[in-house]
Structure formats: structure tokens, C-alpha cells
Design a protein around this motif. Structure first.
Motif, PDB file in Angstrom:
ATOM      1  N   CYS A  25       0.879  -1.179   0.131  1.00  0.00           N
ATOM      2  CA  CYS A  25      -0.011  -0.045  -0.064  1.00  0.00           C
ATOM      3  C   CYS A  25       0.882   1.263  -0.174  1.00  0.00           C
ATOM      4  O   CYS A  25       1.847   1.312   0.866  1.00  0.00           O
ATOM      5  CB  CYS A  25      -1.050  -0.161   1.231  1.00  0.00           C
ATOM      6  SG  CYS A  25      -2.072   1.431   1.392  1.00  0.00           S
ATOM      7  N   PHE A  52      -5.369  -9.488  -6.722  1.00  0.00           N
ATOM      8  CA  PHE A  52      -5.159  -8.430  -5.943  1.00  0.00           C
ATOM      9  C   PHE A  52      -6.621  -7.558  -5.924  1.00  0.00           C
ATOM     10  O   PHE A  52      -6.987  -7.217  -4.713  1.00  0.00           O
ATOM     11  CB  PHE A  52      -4.224  -7.511  -6.147  1.00  0.00           C
ATOM     12  CG  PHE A  52      -2.887  -8.284  -5.615  1.00  0.00           C
ATOM     13  CD1 PHE A  52      -2.589  -8.832  -4.439  1.00  0.00           C
ATOM     14  CD2 PHE A  52      -1.549  -8.350  -6.531  1.00  0.00           C
ATOM     15  CE1 PHE A  52      -1.702  -9.425  -3.918  1.00  0.00           C
ATOM     16  CE2 PHE A  52      -0.576  -8.762  -6.091  1.00  0.00           C
ATOM     17  CZ  PHE A  52      -0.339  -9.604  -4.862  1.00  0.00           C
ATOM     18  N   TRP A  57      -7.997  -4.907  -3.182  1.00  0.00           N
ATOM     19  CA  TRP A  57      -6.781  -3.951  -3.508  1.00  0.00           C
ATOM     20  C   TRP A  57      -7.217  -2.859  -4.687  1.00  0.00           C
ATOM     21  O   TRP A  57      -7.902  -3.223  -5.799  1.00  0.00           O
ATOM     22  CB  TRP A  57      -5.525  -4.649  -3.548  1.00  0.00           C
ATOM     23  CG  TRP A  57      -4.985  -5.113  -2.605  1.00  0.00           C
ATOM     24  CD1 TRP A  57      -5.260  -6.133  -1.587  1.00  0.00           C
ATOM     25  CD2 TRP A  57      -3.655  -4.452  -1.754  1.00  0.00           C
ATOM     26  NE1 TRP A  57      -4.330  -6.374  -0.541  1.00  0.00           N
ATOM     27  CE2 TRP A  57      -3.462  -5.583  -0.482  1.00  0.00           C
ATOM     28  CE3 TRP A  57      -3.029  -3.349  -2.037  1.00  0.00           C
ATOM     29  CZ2 TRP A  57      -2.451  -5.187   0.331  1.00  0.00           C
ATOM     30  CZ3 TRP A  57      -1.967  -2.945  -1.149  1.00  0.00           C
ATOM     31  CH2 TRP A  57      -1.554  -3.845  -0.055  1.00  0.00           C
ATOM     32  N   ASP A  66      -0.887   1.964  -5.699  1.00  0.00           N
ATOM     33  CA  ASP A  66      -1.464   0.903  -5.026  1.00  0.00           C
ATOM     34  C   ASP A  66      -2.044   1.321  -3.793  1.00  0.00           C
ATOM     35  O   ASP A  66      -1.542   1.913  -2.986  1.00  0.00           O
ATOM     36  CB  ASP A  66      -0.663  -0.384  -5.065  1.00  0.00           C
ATOM     37  CG  ASP A  66      -0.072  -1.033  -6.301  1.00  0.00           C
ATOM     38  OD1 ASP A  66      -0.894  -0.791  -7.165  1.00  0.00           O
ATOM     39  OD2 ASP A  66       0.897  -1.524  -6.452  1.00  0.00           O
ATOM     40  N   CYS A  68      -4.311  -0.579  -0.279  1.00  0.00           N
ATOM     41  CA  CYS A  68      -4.856  -1.638   0.315  1.00  0.00           C
ATOM     42  C   CYS A  68      -6.415  -1.411   0.527  1.00  0.00           C
ATOM     43  O   CYS A  68      -6.923  -0.209   0.225  1.00  0.00           O
ATOM     44  CB  CYS A  68      -4.339  -1.780   1.839  1.00  0.00           C
ATOM     45  SG  CYS A  68      -4.677  -0.487   3.019  1.00  0.00           S
TER      46      CYS A  68
END
Length: 221
Positions: A25, A52, A57, A66, A68
Motif C-alpha cells: 500500500c 489483488f 486492493w 496501489d 490496500c
């Protein structure tokens, strides 16, 4: 634009060591892993990203984008608010003086409504099953127009015989249901109160039967 990549890292889970793809993240310290099929057999990059995403995600075009699941959830409302503001801005304002005015009833509209009312309106009330709402729906005009013409040339909307019949039947069924439910509740309450006495009497009877069979065996020798 080249397809993004995911770093590989050796992990251990359940006493088994495997090589897995890693996502991190960009907003917190959370990480995620996706093991390879078998040692040395790589997965397609698009399938890694889809995996993911399936784990909630937010996969960006690069590692710096990216997020979380928790961070993605916190940022999502901001995006939705922007979209809502853009949608609201695209809609015409209700207080815009240039907005189109509601259509007014014309002479032809009044004549059509009058002809329909002449067909479905009886003495001081509608014929079953008609009413203002049904006339408006049948003609495709506002209900207020129908009420205006009716009040002016015919009379009060009155009661609908079919609707009155329904109300009478409904009230009768509801009264009957209340009586049946009250009787049912009384029976169930009495049954609950009687159940301990029933079980006690049954146990006494079984005990007496056992005693009787023992006495019969002993006397019958």
C-alpha cells in the motif's frame, strides 16, 4: 505503456516456503501476497492484478498508486462526491427562470376530459371502478386537470362503489382475524398452563403401570 510488474518475495506459510508476488500500500504499511503456481512457474501479470483486485486492493498503474482495501475504502467517498457534484452541475437548476413551464390544459384537453367524464361519471359519483386517478391514467393527463373539470361540470368525486365494497370486506376480514387470533392465543395459553399437569399425570400413570406389571409377575408365580 508497458504493463506494470509486481516484485517477487519468498514467503513461508504453514511450514511451506514459496515464491509470491508482493503488493504494498502506498498510503500505509499493509502488504499482500499472491503465491506462484509452482516453484519457477510464473503467473501472467494481468492475472496477478486481477487477483489483488479480487482481494479489494486498488491496483494502480504503478506501485506508488496501489492502495490496500482499507485505504481504498477511505478514499472512495471523495471520488463519489466529485462525481455527484459533476452530475448535479450538469442537471438544470430547478429555480432557473428559463426552465420549461408545465404544460397548461388547453381547450382540446378540457373537451377530451369532459367526454371521458360524461362516459364514466354517474349521479353524484363515479361509476365503478372509475375515479380521478383512473381517468387521468387512461387519458395520460395530470390528475389535477381531471379534478378541475369534474368539479366544474359534474360534481364531487364521491365514493367508488368497488372501493367501498373492498373497504367493507377488508374491515370484516380484519375483525374476523382478530377474533380468531384472540381465540387461538387463549387456547395456546391454556395449553401452556395445562402442559405441566399433563406430563405429571402421564408420569404417575406410567409409574403405576410399572408397579402393576411387577405385582402381576410376583403374584403370578
Amino acid at each position: 505503456m508497458s504493463e506494470r510488474t509486481f516484485p517477487e518475495q519468498r514467503i513461508e506459510a504453514g511450514g511451506v516456503t514459496a515464491v509470491a508476488y508482493r503488493i504494498e500500500c502506498s498510503s500505509c504499511a499493509a502488504v499482500g501476497f499472491y503465491p506462484q503456481k509452482r516453484i519457477g512457474i510464473r503467473r501472467p501479470l494481468h492475472s496477478i492484478a486481477e487477483h489483488f483486485r479480487g482481494m479489494k486492493w486498488s491496483v494502480g498503474s504503478g506501485a506508488r498508486k496501489d492502495l490496500c482495501p482499507e485505504c481504498a475504502r477511505r478514499r472512495k467517498p471523495k471520488k463519489e462526491k466529485v462525481m455527484a457534484d459533476m452530475t448535479a452541475a450538469a442537471k438544470p437548476q430547478a429555480d432557473n427562470p428559463r426552465a420549461e413551464k408545465p404544460r397548461e390544459m388547453t381547450r382540446d384537453d378540457r373537451r377530451i376530459i369532459n367526454d371521458k367524464l360524461d362516459e364514466v361519471y354517474g349521479k353524484d359519483c363515479y361509476k365503478s371502478p372509475w375515479c380521478d386517478a383512473m381517468v387521468a391514467k387512461d387519458l395520460g393527463v395530470p390528475r389535477d386537470w381531471v379534478a378541475q373539470v369534474r368539479d366544474q361540470f359534474f360534481g364531487p368525486e364521491g365514493s367508488n362503489p368497488l372501493f367501498d365494497e373492498y373497504l367493507t370486506a377488508r374491515d370484516e376480514v380484519e375483525r374476523h382475524w382478530c377474533d380468531v387470533k384472540a381465540a387461538h392465543d387463549a387456547v395456546m395459553k391454556a395449553l401452556d398452563e395445562f402442559r405441566p399437569a399433563y406430563h405429571a399425570a402421564h408420569q404417575s400413570l406410567e409409574s403405576l403401570r410399572l408397579l402393576g406389571r411387577r405385582i402381576e409377575r410376583e403374584l403370578g408365580r
